[in-house]
Motif scaffolding. Structure first.
Motif, PDB file in Angstrom:
ATOM      1  N   ALA C  82      -1.759  -2.740  37.743  1.00 55.02           N
ATOM      2  CA  ALA C  82      -1.266  -4.108  37.926  1.00 55.02           C
ATOM      3  C   ALA C  82       0.242  -4.152  38.178  1.00 55.02           C
ATOM      4  O   ALA C  82       0.981  -4.906  37.559  1.00 55.02           O
ATOM      5  N   ILE C  83       0.705  -3.345  39.124  1.00 55.22           N
ATOM      6  CA  ILE C  83       2.141  -3.250  39.438  1.00 55.22           C
ATOM      7  C   ILE C  83       2.589  -4.486  40.211  1.00 55.22           C
ATOM      8  O   ILE C  83       1.968  -4.873  41.202  1.00 55.22           O
ATOM      9  N   THR C  84       3.661  -5.108  39.745  1.00 52.87           N
ATOM     10  CA  THR C  84       4.225  -6.267  40.445  1.00 52.87           C
ATOM     11  C   THR C  84       5.697  -5.997  40.757  1.00 52.87           C
ATOM     12  O   THR C  84       6.205  -4.910  40.481  1.00 52.87           O
ATOM     13  N   ALA C  85       6.371  -6.994  41.263  1.00 53.00           N
ATOM     14  CA  ALA C  85       7.780  -6.824  41.636  1.00 53.00           C
ATOM     15  C   ALA C  85       8.658  -6.538  40.417  1.00 53.00           C
ATOM     16  O   ALA C  85       9.667  -5.840  40.518  1.00 53.00           O
ATOM     17  N   THR C  86       8.284  -7.057  39.247  1.00 57.40           N
ATOM     18  CA  THR C  86       9.166  -6.962  38.083  1.00 57.40           C
ATOM     19  C   THR C  86       8.531  -6.246  36.892  1.00 57.40           C
ATOM     20  O   THR C  86       9.121  -6.238  35.808  1.00 57.40           O
ATOM     21  N   GLY C  87       7.348  -5.669  37.080  1.00 56.88           N
ATOM     22  CA  GLY C  87       6.752  -4.993  35.938  1.00 56.88           C
ATOM     23  C   GLY C  87       5.424  -4.373  36.266  1.00 56.88           C
ATOM     24  O   GLY C  87       5.013  -4.315  37.429  1.00 56.88           O
ATOM     25  N   PHE C  88       4.771  -3.861  35.236  1.00 60.31           N
ATOM     26  CA  PHE C  88       3.452  -3.254  35.414  1.00 60.31           C
ATOM     27  C   PHE C  88       2.784  -3.150  34.055  1.00 60.31           C
ATOM     28  O   PHE C  88       3.418  -3.328  33.027  1.00 60.31           O
ATOM     29  N   ASP C  89       1.483  -2.898  34.080  1.00 58.38           N
ATOM     30  CA  ASP C  89       0.762  -2.612  32.849  1.00 58.38           C
ATOM     31  C   ASP C  89       0.626  -1.105  32.693  1.00 58.38           C
ATOM     32  O   ASP C  89       0.647  -0.364  33.682  1.00 58.38           O
ATOM     33  N   VAL C  90       0.508  -0.683  31.440  1.00 59.36           N
ATOM     34  CA  VAL C  90       0.079   0.685  31.180  1.00 59.36           C
ATOM     35  C   VAL C  90      -1.298   0.609  30.537  1.00 59.36           C
ATOM     36  O   VAL C  90      -1.498  -0.126  29.569  1.00 59.36           O
ATOM     37  N   ALA C  91      -2.257   1.342  31.095  1.00 58.61           N
ATOM     38  CA  ALA C  91      -3.607   1.430  30.534  1.00 58.61           C
ATOM     39  C   ALA C  91      -3.726   2.754  29.790  1.00 58.61           C
ATOM     40  O   ALA C  91      -3.102   3.746  30.184  1.00 58.61           O
ATOM     41  N   TYR C  92      -4.486   2.748  28.692  1.00 62.47           N
ATOM     42  CA  TYR C  92      -4.587   3.944  27.845  1.00 62.47           C
ATOM     43  C   TYR C  92      -6.038   4.184  27.424  1.00 62.47           C
ATOM     44  O   TYR C  92      -6.780   3.237  27.173  1.00 62.47           O
ATOM     45  N   GLU C  93      -6.362   5.437  27.229  1.00 56.94           N
ATOM     46  CA  GLU C  93      -7.560   5.840  26.487  1.00 56.94           C
ATOM     47  C   GLU C  93      -7.148   6.891  25.471  1.00 56.94           C
ATOM     48  O   GLU C  93      -6.488   7.877  25.831  1.00 56.94           O
ATOM     49  N   MET C  94      -7.537   6.701  24.217  1.00 57.21           N
ATOM     50  CA  MET C  94      -7.242   7.699  23.199  1.00 57.21           C
ATOM     51  C   MET C  94      -8.506   8.511  22.929  1.00 57.21           C
ATOM     52  O   MET C  94      -9.526   7.951  22.521  1.00 57.21           O
ATOM     53  N   VAL C  95      -8.406   9.802  23.175  1.00 57.63           N
ATOM     54  CA  VAL C  95      -9.584  10.674  23.097  1.00 57.63           C
ATOM     55  C   VAL C  95      -9.235  11.959  22.331  1.00 57.63           C
ATOM     56  O   VAL C  95      -8.081  12.201  21.986  1.00 57.63           O
ATOM     57  N   ASP C  96     -10.237  12.769  22.080  1.00 55.99           N
ATOM     58  CA  ASP C  96      -9.994  14.118  21.570  1.00 55.99           C
ATOM     59  C   ASP C  96      -9.543  15.017  22.706  1.00 55.99           C
ATOM     60  O   ASP C  96     -10.068  14.910  23.825  1.00 55.99           O
ATOM     61  N   PRO C  97      -8.631  15.947  22.434  1.00 54.87           N
ATOM     62  CA  PRO C  97      -8.422  17.022  23.408  1.00 54.87           C
ATOM     63  C   PRO C  97      -9.748  17.785  23.538  1.00 54.87           C
ATOM     64  O   PRO C  97     -10.503  17.877  22.558  1.00 54.87           O
ATOM     65  N   PRO C  98     -10.052  18.321  24.712  1.00 54.88           N
ATOM     66  CA  PRO C  98     -11.364  18.938  24.942  1.00 54.88           C
ATOM     67  C   PRO C  98     -11.706  20.027  23.920  1.00 54.88           C
ATOM     68  O   PRO C  98     -12.870  20.158  23.536  1.00 54.88           O
ATOM     69  N   GLU C  99     -10.694  20.773  23.447  1.00 55.34           N
ATOM     70  CA  GLU C  99     -10.990  21.858  22.505  1.00 55.34           C
ATOM     71  C   GLU C  99     -11.322  21.329  21.110  1.00 55.34           C
ATOM     72  O   GLU C  99     -11.780  22.074  20.244  1.00 55.34           O
ATOM     73  N   VAL C 100     -11.105  20.034  20.888  1.00 52.82           N
ATOM     74  CA  VAL C 100     -11.345  19.446  19.566  1.00 52.82           C
ATOM     75  C   VAL C 100     -12.676  18.693  19.516  1.00 52.82           C
ATOM     76  O   VAL C 100     -13.376  18.707  18.505  1.00 52.82           O
ATOM     77  N   GLY C 101     -13.026  18.005  20.604  1.00 51.35           N
ATOM     78  CA  GLY C 101     -14.263  17.236  20.568  1.00 51.35           C
ATOM     79  C   GLY C 101     -14.357  16.304  21.752  1.00 51.35           C
ATOM     80  O   GLY C 101     -13.645  16.471  22.758  1.00 51.35           O
ATOM     81  N   THR C 102     -15.238  15.338  21.647  1.00 45.47           N
ATOM     82  CA  THR C 102     -15.480  14.426  22.764  1.00 45.47           C
ATOM     83  C   THR C 102     -15.294  12.969  22.333  1.00 45.47           C
ATOM     84  O   THR C 102     -15.824  12.052  22.960  1.00 45.47           O
TER      85      THR C 102
END
Lengths: 148, 148, 148, 148
Positions: C82-102
């Motif tokens: 959602a990039i605009t002239a004066t800003g944007f959103d940051v989207a996130y997903e919090m997950v396990d690193p692959p070596e730790v789990g799913t």
């Protein structure tokens, strides 16, 4: 000077800084907490002395240099000292990892007591645990700013 | 034992508790910080000694009883001690307000240094400030758990 | 689903857990903050858009699984949207690193506005910055729990 | 606009400020947490719905004005909304108490689910609880910055 050079690297968080733009003095103890949690798991394992069986009864800390947030962690050297039948102290030095610099940010000491939550009373450390702690142990901290 | 009975009530937060269901030992210092911020503004005003001109160089704290979150605040008695040309200690006792109970949760001491951020060096307290601090001052803390 | 797989691993702290023994829901946003600080430094560098020139005007987060403290970090995937002239959103997903789990622990979105602290007003992103953000950008988050 | 004017005053802490000298955006959710803990104890009592039986599954917050630490608390108006068989939302507005000013700092909404920790599943709210919540309930929040 620790005999042992056991150390834990702890990542800073941007929010560790306060309105003065330095890592807040209380957050130093937060960083030491994480090093201690990692060290106790490592030193004592999960047999005989669970993390939940250790109570902090004392902290002493002196601040030697201001610390500013950076991506690199701080290194926390820590070692047992003043081992008794029912507890021990943990001594700490917070420094830069060698690849980052030579800063010495704080020295500290925490008093830990082995506790039996069922009886609500201190309990004796096993001979095994005391032996392991003695193998890792070093001098008590010589504080620069202690008044008395 | 403080000569002065200056005290600040500080509200607990639910999040001050850790996974053991008690107010976390590091959060005790957070509560003391808020009492100290209020006290220094009150004791020293904004002339001569801005909050930003005071640096913490030391904390010592001992824990005397576990504390659990409740809507009622804790009362923090605090007083200056060990006043020198360039700084002083603040001594604290964390207790229940009388209408809540008679708990004594912690005793502590912080070392404060007056600091000139422009020159990066400690600075002298004015005679006025030292007089005011002396009027409020009390004994240093007798710690129960101090090892040496 | 992010087009980009940019990710930052963030260490948990023992104190991130609350009295229920899980990482506290507010601390999830603290973890996202550190991932965002690292990502913005990486994405935007220090020229043109200083960290201090970005203001958060919105967060939205949904919790998908409980998280318990462990020595291993969480992985936070994040990407501009959602990039605009004066800003944007940051989207996130919090997950396990692959070596730790799913595990998939949370999805979130923050609204960021470029801000000129001198004038106290939003400011335009440069064409360069917008180009770089677009190269990294992905879809907006599809929240499961959003009510309306 | 809430129908109900239920509100909780929450004290700020000096440490709520971050390196920018404003109350950190994540700490806003910390302040809402304390208002919610107080409100749920008040609204629901300890019978039928223990605090530990409520899980947060979502937060949405928008920031409307910067907030700086001061001795005076913030007032958090909060009310239930979107009540279903197994949960409800809490809507919030963070404002100045009238004697302090007319600031409006944030609007927010949290999704709450009644949870049975024994079975690990959502559970139904009792008819009594839903009645009480409906008596207190108000409109959902109209967010200014929501993108979609």
């Amino acid at each position: 000077m620790p005999v042992s050079q056991y150390a834990v690297d702890v990542a800073l968080r941007w929010s560790d800084m306060d309105a003065y733009g330095h890592v807040n003095n209380v957050q130093f103890l937060r960083l030491l907490e994480d090093a201690r949690v990692a060290a106790l798991a490592d030193w004592l394992g999960n047999h005989d002395m669970l993390d939940s069986g250790i109570v902090v009864n004392r902290h002493e800390i002196e601040y030697l240099a201001p610390l500013v947030f950076r991506p690199a962690p701080v290194r926390i050297r820590l070692w047992p000292t003043a081992i008794t039948a029912t507890g021990f102290d943990v001594a700490y030095e917070m420094v830069d990892p060698p690849e980052v610099g030579t800063g010495l940010y704080a020295r500290a000491e925490s008093g830990l007591v082995a506790f039996d939550f069922d009886t609500g009373r201190p309990r004796r450390l096993s001979a095994d645990v005391r032996d392991r702690l003695r193998d890792l142990s070093g001098e008590t901290v010589r504080f620069r700013w202690r008044r008395r």
